[in-house]
Design a protein around this motif. Sequence first.
Motif, PDB file in Angstrom:
ATOM      1  N   UNK A 137       1.090  -1.131  -0.038  1.00  0.00           N
ATOM      2  CA  UNK A 137       0.118  -0.041  -0.108  1.00  0.00           C
ATOM      3  C   UNK A 137       0.842   1.416   0.192  1.00  0.00           C
ATOM      4  N   UNK A 138       1.195   1.726  -1.108  1.00  0.00           N
ATOM      5  CA  UNK A 138       2.358   2.722  -1.281  1.00  0.00           C
ATOM      6  C   UNK A 138       1.763   4.085  -0.938  1.00  0.00           C
ATOM      7  N   UNK A 139       0.448   4.273  -1.170  1.00  0.00           N
ATOM      8  CA  UNK A 139      -0.249   5.296  -0.649  1.00  0.00           C
ATOM      9  C   UNK A 139      -1.607   5.483  -0.517  1.00  0.00           C
ATOM     10  N   UNK A 150       1.585   8.896   2.239  1.00  0.00           N
ATOM     11  CA  UNK A 150       2.350   8.606   0.915  1.00  0.00           C
ATOM     12  C   UNK A 150       3.924   8.243   1.216  1.00  0.00           C
ATOM     13  N   UNK A 151       4.292   6.770   0.687  1.00  0.00           N
ATOM     14  CA  UNK A 151       5.442   6.303   0.917  1.00  0.00           C
ATOM     15  C   UNK A 151       6.888   6.990   0.634  1.00  0.00           C
ATOM     16  N   UNK A 193      -0.363  -1.032  -4.620  1.00  0.00           N
ATOM     17  CA  UNK A 193      -1.642  -0.429  -4.833  1.00  0.00           C
ATOM     18  C   UNK A 193      -1.928   0.863  -3.927  1.00  0.00           C
ATOM     19  N   UNK A 194      -3.089   1.353  -3.627  1.00  0.00           N
ATOM     20  CA  UNK A 194      -3.342   2.550  -3.042  1.00  0.00           C
ATOM     21  C   UNK A 194      -4.713   2.662  -2.629  1.00  0.00           C
ATOM     22  N   UNK A 195      -5.087   3.990  -2.365  1.00  0.00           N
ATOM     23  CA  UNK A 195      -5.248   5.150  -3.300  1.00  0.00           C
ATOM     24  C   UNK A 195      -4.700   5.007  -4.710  1.00  0.00           C
ATOM     25  N   UNK A 196      -4.113   5.984  -5.404  1.00  0.00           N
ATOM     26  CA  UNK A 196      -3.657   5.757  -6.781  1.00  0.00           C
ATOM     27  C   UNK A 196      -2.129   6.015  -6.795  1.00  0.00           C
ATOM     28  N   UNK A 197      -1.679   5.026  -7.009  1.00  0.00           N
ATOM     29  CA  UNK A 197       0.132   4.951  -7.019  1.00  0.00           C
ATOM     30  C   UNK A 197       0.720   5.825  -7.926  1.00  0.00           C
ATOM     31  N   UNK A 198      -0.088   5.935  -9.184  1.00  0.00           N
ATOM     32  CA  UNK A 198       0.608   6.709 -10.188  1.00  0.00           C
ATOM     33  C   UNK A 198       0.591   8.124 -10.329  1.00  0.00           C
ATOM     34  N   UNK A 235       2.850  -4.666   3.201  1.00  0.00           N
ATOM     35  CA  UNK A 235       3.662  -3.503   3.693  1.00  0.00           C
ATOM     36  C   UNK A 235       2.740  -2.317   3.532  1.00  0.00           C
ATOM     37  N   UNK A 236       2.944  -1.293   4.415  1.00  0.00           N
ATOM     38  CA  UNK A 236       1.929  -0.005   4.360  1.00  0.00           C
ATOM     39  C   UNK A 236       3.172   1.233   3.717  1.00  0.00           C
ATOM     40  N   UNK A 237       2.820   2.234   3.559  1.00  0.00           N
ATOM     41  CA  UNK A 237       3.358   3.453   3.025  1.00  0.00           C
ATOM     42  C   UNK A 237       4.503   4.115   4.252  1.00  0.00           C
TER      43      UNK A 237
END
Length: 269
Positions: free
Chosen positions: A6-8, A35-36, A63-68, A222-224
Amino acid sequence: FLLRWLVTEWCNYNCPYCPQTHDRLAPKAKGFTAHAFDNYPLEKWLGAFHRHFAERGLSLLITGGEPMLDRKNMLPFLKEISAMPTVECIRIDTNASWGEKMVEGLDLSKIILMCTYHPSQTTEENFLRRIDEKLELGLKIGMVNFVLDDDNFEKFDRAKDIMAERDIRLHPNPLWDSKGQYSVEGKELFKRELPELDRNYRTGALSPRDKKCLFPSLAYEMDQMGRVTVGCHSQISGDFFDKELPGSFAGPVPCPKKSCSCLDKYSFL
């Protein structure tokens, strides 16, 4: 290993059914944000990935949120990670709202997208344009999730036919925490489109609690902030920036959770 990151929680959509903060700078534990790449610099994240996965295979799910949304960090991150010989696949969960510059110069051979169509946030025309742009760039789209509620069931069959023309599977995606509470028409659609186990777990009608699952023996979450857990077992955790990751299980173990809405997890039951 599979790593679900979960990058963001930062997102350009604001879906009323989403429990995330949507704000890039939303405060998290101990001064962290949502946000990571704001929590730690790109170079530190890359160093940890090289340390943990230089010699063992990795399938990375972002994944996210919106990673891009992160135009500064995501592309250089993807370029370096995809160049690692041990990285087999990088799946990005996305609403597809970004443009071609986000993958400019990127080797797309290991990249696969899982796109989500939110009818409450964008028009069919705009979403299809974005999907066609991705296909023209040479990106692989593994599946499109259609987020369903009782206001948009009538749109599903048309969208399914349109995606089939592009050789893309359209997957009906019930709302989180729906507990199976849908109209008769909705339940019939799920019954028609989804295998029974997928339907029951995804809608929350069936609990995985105490059922044996392989997910914790081969996957990390893993989280951000870099907190890593072994599968869904939150009591077994560590920090991604430690020298080693926490030890995983040797085989299937009972699921500790009351519900599981993610195919990435309950497919290992």
